[in-house]
Write a protein that holds these residues in place. Structure first.
Motif, PDB file in Angstrom:
ATOM      1  N   SER A 157      -4.948  -5.213   4.142  1.00  0.00           N
ATOM      2  CA  SER A 157      -4.500  -4.330   3.857  1.00  0.00           C
ATOM      3  C   SER A 157      -4.870  -3.266   4.992  1.00  0.00           C
ATOM      4  O   SER A 157      -3.924  -2.231   5.344  1.00  0.00           O
ATOM      5  CB  SER A 157      -5.266  -3.726   2.349  1.00  0.00           C
ATOM      6  OG  SER A 157      -4.933  -4.161   1.435  1.00  0.00           O
ATOM      7  N   HIS A 158      -5.905  -3.311   5.689  1.00  0.00           N
ATOM      8  CA  HIS A 158      -6.283  -2.678   6.850  1.00  0.00           C
ATOM      9  C   HIS A 158      -6.563  -3.571   8.018  1.00  0.00           C
ATOM     10  O   HIS A 158      -7.439  -4.437   8.101  1.00  0.00           O
ATOM     11  CB  HIS A 158      -7.506  -1.870   6.607  1.00  0.00           C
ATOM     12  CG  HIS A 158      -7.417  -0.653   5.770  1.00  0.00           C
ATOM     13  ND1 HIS A 158      -8.394   0.497   5.602  1.00  0.00           N
ATOM     14  CD2 HIS A 158      -6.390  -0.413   4.920  1.00  0.00           C
ATOM     15  CE1 HIS A 158      -7.895   1.247   4.999  1.00  0.00           C
ATOM     16  NE2 HIS A 158      -6.818   0.904   4.185  1.00  0.00           N
ATOM     17  N   ASP A 200       0.739  -1.120   0.116  1.00  0.00           N
ATOM     18  CA  ASP A 200       0.035  -0.059  -0.009  1.00  0.00           C
ATOM     19  C   ASP A 200       1.048   1.296   0.002  1.00  0.00           C
ATOM     20  O   ASP A 200       1.662   1.443   0.925  1.00  0.00           O
ATOM     21  CB  ASP A 200      -0.852  -0.224   1.216  1.00  0.00           C
ATOM     22  CG  ASP A 200      -2.031   1.066   1.240  1.00  0.00           C
ATOM     23  OD1 ASP A 200      -2.081   1.779   0.353  1.00  0.00           O
ATOM     24  OD2 ASP A 200      -2.654   1.095   2.171  1.00  0.00           O
ATOM     25  N   ILE A 247      -1.048  -3.298   8.501  1.00  0.00           N
ATOM     26  CA  ILE A 247      -1.108  -3.830   7.420  1.00  0.00           C
ATOM     27  C   ILE A 247      -0.411  -5.370   7.321  1.00  0.00           C
ATOM     28  O   ILE A 247       0.574  -5.459   8.323  1.00  0.00           O
ATOM     29  CB  ILE A 247      -0.539  -2.985   6.173  1.00  0.00           C
ATOM     30  CG1 ILE A 247      -0.475  -3.747   4.901  1.00  0.00           C
ATOM     31  CG2 ILE A 247       1.114  -2.850   6.572  1.00  0.00           C
ATOM     32  CD1 ILE A 247      -0.285  -2.861   3.648  1.00  0.00           C
TER      33      ILE A 247
END
Length: 379
Positions: free
Chosen positions: A318-319, A248, A314
């Motif tokens: 991704s979160h 990311d 992460i």
């Protein structure tokens, strides 16, 4: 349970069998009698099995008393056995179409089970079915146990995140190939998505190309807007690598010389983001790290336009935790990995965001994204 491990093609042991023992010990400390883990990041974390989220139940059962087992639909047994879970020494058993998988699990759990942790992302229909067969057992989110383990990355996980960061950096380094005036955001996004997989990811998780006034929308969707000369463009991209770990990164571009007041805005943002990444160290709290950049942006007169948290954890997602936000008093520890991405957004005009993934180390912070953070002016 046999002490075996799965070694990836990179030679890194990302899914050790002792992770199941550690999770069970954490569940015991939390007063849970069992963990019930359905397809998703928690199942991948514990077993390496990237199971399909189906209406048919797939569930890792990790009881406090007794051996763990993985129950999967009969037609998914070969896939489960071929995954890293097949090398962990745990029982993988299939259930047939006429079976009740919830009853199968209930029958194998001790009758004394009174408190279970269910996967945070388990479908409601499945948690309801477990509630029916485990009568009287209280349900709690398994994330209360597993998030504390997942947010502290091992050296092997940190190396996987570093490889992911290098892969997404290679995409940003090629941005001049696609980002040109006269093209639409959607056209540019399509090229970026192809490059994300070409540069080392197995899946594209997101592509944000926000040009001109669209750059003031933090989660802007690709549109048919034609990019114009002088437009600032926010490019936020990420994917998942073969290791299962995510990338990311956000950078800001301009198609020709941008407005001077945008340059001033970007300079403030860059100063804030650098101060935050430089401040990462063990012991600083998530909210203190958030405040460092927020104070710089506020002092420059843009405070009301920094409208989101500084960052998110992460890893296999991704979160995930930890979240770098006001009110989170969690002290950072070595191994914690998260984004540092302050942003400034002026509605209907333009915006900017700079994002790096950082891992907290014993001595400070390791910034995984190495492309330049200055505003990139493309011809």
């Amino acid at each position: 349970m046999h002490e075996q491990t799965h070694v990836t093609e990179t030679g890194q042991d990302l899914y050790p069998a002792d992770r199941l023992h550690i999770a069970r010990a954490a569940a015991a400390r939390a007063g849970l009698d069992a963990l019930l883990i359905s397809p998703g990041a928690d199942l991948r974390y514990l077993t390496g099995y990237d199971a399909k989220p189906l209406e048919r139940l797939t569930c890792l059962v990790l009881p406090l008393d007794g051996d763990p087992f993985l129950l999967v639909p009969a037609l998914e047994v070969p896939a489960a056995q071929a995954s890293p879970a097949g090398g962990l020494g745990i029982e993988i058993t299939g259930w047939n179409e006429t079976d009740d998988p919830y009853a199968v699990i209930a029958a194998r759990l001790p009758s004394s089970v009174a408190h279970v942790g269910v996967d945070n992302h388990m479908w409601a229909e499945k948690t309801t079915a477990f509630h029916a067969v485990l009568q009287g057992a209280r349900q709690e989110l398994a994330g209360s146990v597993l998030s504390g383990l997942r947010m502290r990355k091992t050296p092997q996980e940190a190396a996987a995140l570093r490889r992911a960061g290098e892969a997404i950096d290679r995409v940003h380094a090629r941005m001049g190939e696609w980002l040109r005036a006269g093209r639409t955001e959607r056209e540019v996004g399509r090229d970026i998505a192809a490059a994300i997989t070409a540069e080392g990811h197995v899946r594209v998780d997101f592509v944000i190309v926000g040009s001109g006034p669209n750059s003031a929308s933090p989660h802007h969707e690709l549109s048919d807007r034609v990019i114009r000369p002088g437009d600032p463009v926010v490019v936020d991209i990420g994917g998942t690598t073969q290791d299962g770990y995510c990338s990311d990164s956000t950078r800001v571009y301009a198609l020709g010389e941008p407005p001077e007041d945008f340059r001033r805005l970007h300079d403030v943002l860059l100063r804030a983001q650098r101060a935050q990444t430089d401040a990462v160290r063990p012991g600083i709290t998530a909210e203190q790290l958030d405040a460092i950049g927020r104070d710089i942006i506020t002092d420059a007169g843009y405070g009301e336009h920094f409208i989101h948290r500084t960052g998110h954890g992460i890893g296999l997602e991704s979160h995930e935790e930890p979240y770098i936000v006001s009110g989170n008093q969690l002290p950072l520890e070595p191994g914690m990995a998260f984004s540092v991405e302050p942003g400034i957004y002026l509605p209907d005009r333009y915006g900017a965001r700079i994002e790096d993934i950082v891992i907290c180390t014993q001595d400070g912070g390791d910034r995984l994204n190495r492309t330049g953070r200055d505003l990139v002016v493309l011809p």
